[in-house]
Design an enzyme around this catalytic site. Structure first.
Site, PDB file in Angstrom:
ATOM      1  N   SER A  42      -7.379  -5.346  -0.128  1.00 13.51           N
ATOM      2  CA  SER A  42      -6.684  -6.533   1.336  1.00 13.51           C
ATOM      3  C   SER A  42      -5.674  -6.280   0.215  1.00 13.51           C
ATOM      4  CB  SER A  42      -7.519  -8.409   0.769  1.00 13.51           C
ATOM      5  OG  SER A  42      -7.314  -7.538  -0.519  1.00 13.51           O
ATOM      6  N   LYS A  61      -1.840   3.951  -6.588  1.00 12.98           N
ATOM      7  CA  LYS A  61      -2.214   2.141  -6.124  1.00 12.98           C
ATOM      8  C   LYS A  61      -1.134   2.362  -5.395  1.00 12.98           C
ATOM      9  CE  LYS A  61      -4.207  -0.863  -7.554  1.00 12.98           C
ATOM     10  NZ  LYS A  61      -5.890  -1.623  -8.964  1.00 12.98           N
ATOM     11  N   LEU A 116      -7.443   9.953 -10.711  1.00 12.36           N
ATOM     12  CA  LEU A 116      -8.436  10.591 -10.023  1.00 12.36           C
ATOM     13  C   LEU A 116      -9.821  10.431  -9.799  1.00 12.36           C
ATOM     14  CD1 LEU A 116      -8.406  10.245  -6.671  1.00 12.36           C
ATOM     15  CD2 LEU A 116      -8.653  12.933  -6.574  1.00 12.36           C
ATOM     16  N   ALA A 117     -11.174   9.842  -9.467  1.00 12.33           N
ATOM     17  CA  ALA A 117     -12.456  10.114  -9.396  1.00 12.33           C
ATOM     18  C   ALA A 117     -12.863  10.453  -8.042  1.00 12.33           C
ATOM     19  CB  ALA A 117     -12.980   8.438  -9.839  1.00 12.33           C
ATOM     20  N   ASP A 160     -13.948  -7.985 -14.372  1.00 12.50           N
ATOM     21  CA  ASP A 160     -14.342  -7.891 -13.280  1.00 12.50           C
ATOM     22  C   ASP A 160     -15.125  -6.922 -13.471  1.00 12.50           C
ATOM     23  OD1 ASP A 160     -14.361  -8.726 -10.362  1.00 12.50           O
ATOM     24  OD2 ASP A 160     -12.909  -7.840 -10.299  1.00 12.50           O
ATOM     25  N   ASP A 178      -9.374  -1.315 -12.365  1.00 14.48           N
ATOM     26  CA  ASP A 178      -9.173  -2.461 -11.444  1.00 14.48           C
ATOM     27  C   ASP A 178      -9.200  -3.613 -12.594  1.00 14.48           C
ATOM     28  OD1 ASP A 178      -8.322  -4.534 -10.166  1.00 14.48           O
ATOM     29  OD2 ASP A 178      -9.550  -4.424  -8.485  1.00 14.48           O
TER      30      ASP A 178
END
Length: 362
Positions: A42, A61, A116-117, A160, A178
């Site tokens: 979102s 990102k 980058l994963a 989180d 994140d």
């Protein structure tokens, strides 16, 4: 004092920095060759990009400023930026934590250039299989524990931790990502009042209650939820709505299936404790060392004496070799015993009967 500080202090007052001493200009979007989108949500889109100056792949990102303001998420972006910058200043970069390489913006968007994963995340992996084997669960839980403890030692609480925030690199090792809910503080031992942040299925009861506790405790709780998810394919408190999920969290309303390994069950119970001061790994009653020495990781006396732990290749991860956690080969990905891999429905069957539908005219 940094070397650049020494140079500037020794310069005559009227001197100007040479070009090599001037701060490098941040990159812009034109410095990257965009490949495909690898994830989206979102607020953010993640794009595989190639940095033209070195030819390496990164995760870009992209966040829309208007959307961030509309959804009142600006503080979350600052939290992520502050946490990643704080980690970037450390002399050692932990392999289990995503790294921020560049950060820049234009009139409409913010951009984070990150590791980058290439193998997705643990939520995707577990949902694809239904559950993962005990040794896989042990290995990935240990990697999360090690990465989280590094964050705590660095003055950062993630707040989180959940499967979709545990990424998998090209060697199938984890990278925590994140940091939008992160707390950055100099002292992780001093209790502080918690803010309501996180995701319902993995949020700790003290975050729900906004109580004053050790900043480490929410991450420790989430590790218990993660282990349960690895083994059984669901959060222990999952319900039809977030409200009902959080109600179950407050009541510690969960059960462990009888098929659960004894050590894993004991670990889950030791982490999912309502009182954070009684939780395994939370100071002052417990410690980070106590988690690492739990029988689920190091093996029980029975397992060791029977030879299942000692003398076995660490690649099998019957026990955790903490010294080789980031260098020894990961275990092969195997389906767990609790749920078999969902059957794949042939594509033709999905559309069966479609041609026989008839519209009724008014």
């Amino acid at each position: 004092m940094h070397a650049t500080d020494l140079v500037n202090n020794n310069m005559p007052q009227e001197s100007k920095p040479t070009p090599t001493q001037q701060k490098a200009e941040p990159p812009s979007l034109s410095d990257f060759e965009q490949q495909e989108e690898v994830a989206w949500g979102s607020l953010a889109t993640i794009i595989d990009v190639i940095y033209k100056k070195n030819g390496r792949h990164y995760a870009l990102k992209v966040l829309n400023k208007g959307q961030l303001a509309k959804k009142k998420a600006i503080a979350s972006v600052h939290a992520e930026r502050n946490a990643l910058i704080a980690l970037g200043k450390k002399s050692y970069h932990h392999p289990g934590v995503v790294r921020l390489h560049h950060c820049f913006h234009d009139p409409d968007h913010l951009y984070f250039v990150l590791d980058l994963a290439t193998n997705g995340d643990l939520k995707m992996l577990v949902q694809k299989l239904g559950s993962i084997s005990l040794n896989c669960a042990r290995y990935y839980t240990a990697q999360v524990v090690d990465a989280v403890q590094f964050l705590h030692e660095s003055g950062i609480s993630h707040r989180d931790i959940k499967p979709e925030n545990v990424l998998l690199d090209d060697e199938m090792r984890i990278k925590l990502a994140d940091f939008g809910c992160a707390y950055v503080g100099a002292n992780m031992e001093t209790p502080r009042t918690n803010t309501f942040v996180g995701t319902a299925a993995y949020i700790s009861p003290e975050l729900l209650a906004r109580s004053e506790v050790n900043p480490r405790s929410p991450d420790i709780w989430a590790i218990g939820c993660l282990l349960y998810f690895f083994l059984f394919g669901s959060s222990p408190f999952m319900a039809a709505t977030d409200y009902l999920t959080m109600k179950r969290v407050r009541a510690l309303d969960y059960s462990i299936p009888d098929v659960c390994d004894t050590g894993a069950a004991d670990m889950i119970r030791a982490l999912l404790v309502l009182d954070p001061l009684e939780r395994l790994g939370v100071p002052p009653k417990s410690s980070s060392k106590a988690i690492r020495q739990h029988p689920f990781f190091v093996g029980s006396e029975e397992k060791t004496t029977s030879g299942a732990g000692a003398g076995t290749s660490p690649a099998l991860w019957l026990v955790v070799d903490w010294e080789r956690l980031w260098t020894a080969p990961p275990p092969p990905i195997e389906v767990g015993p609790y749920r078999a891999r969902p059957k794949e429905v042939p594509a033709d069957d999905l559309w069966k009967g479609f041609e026989s539908l008839h519209l009724v005219n008014d």
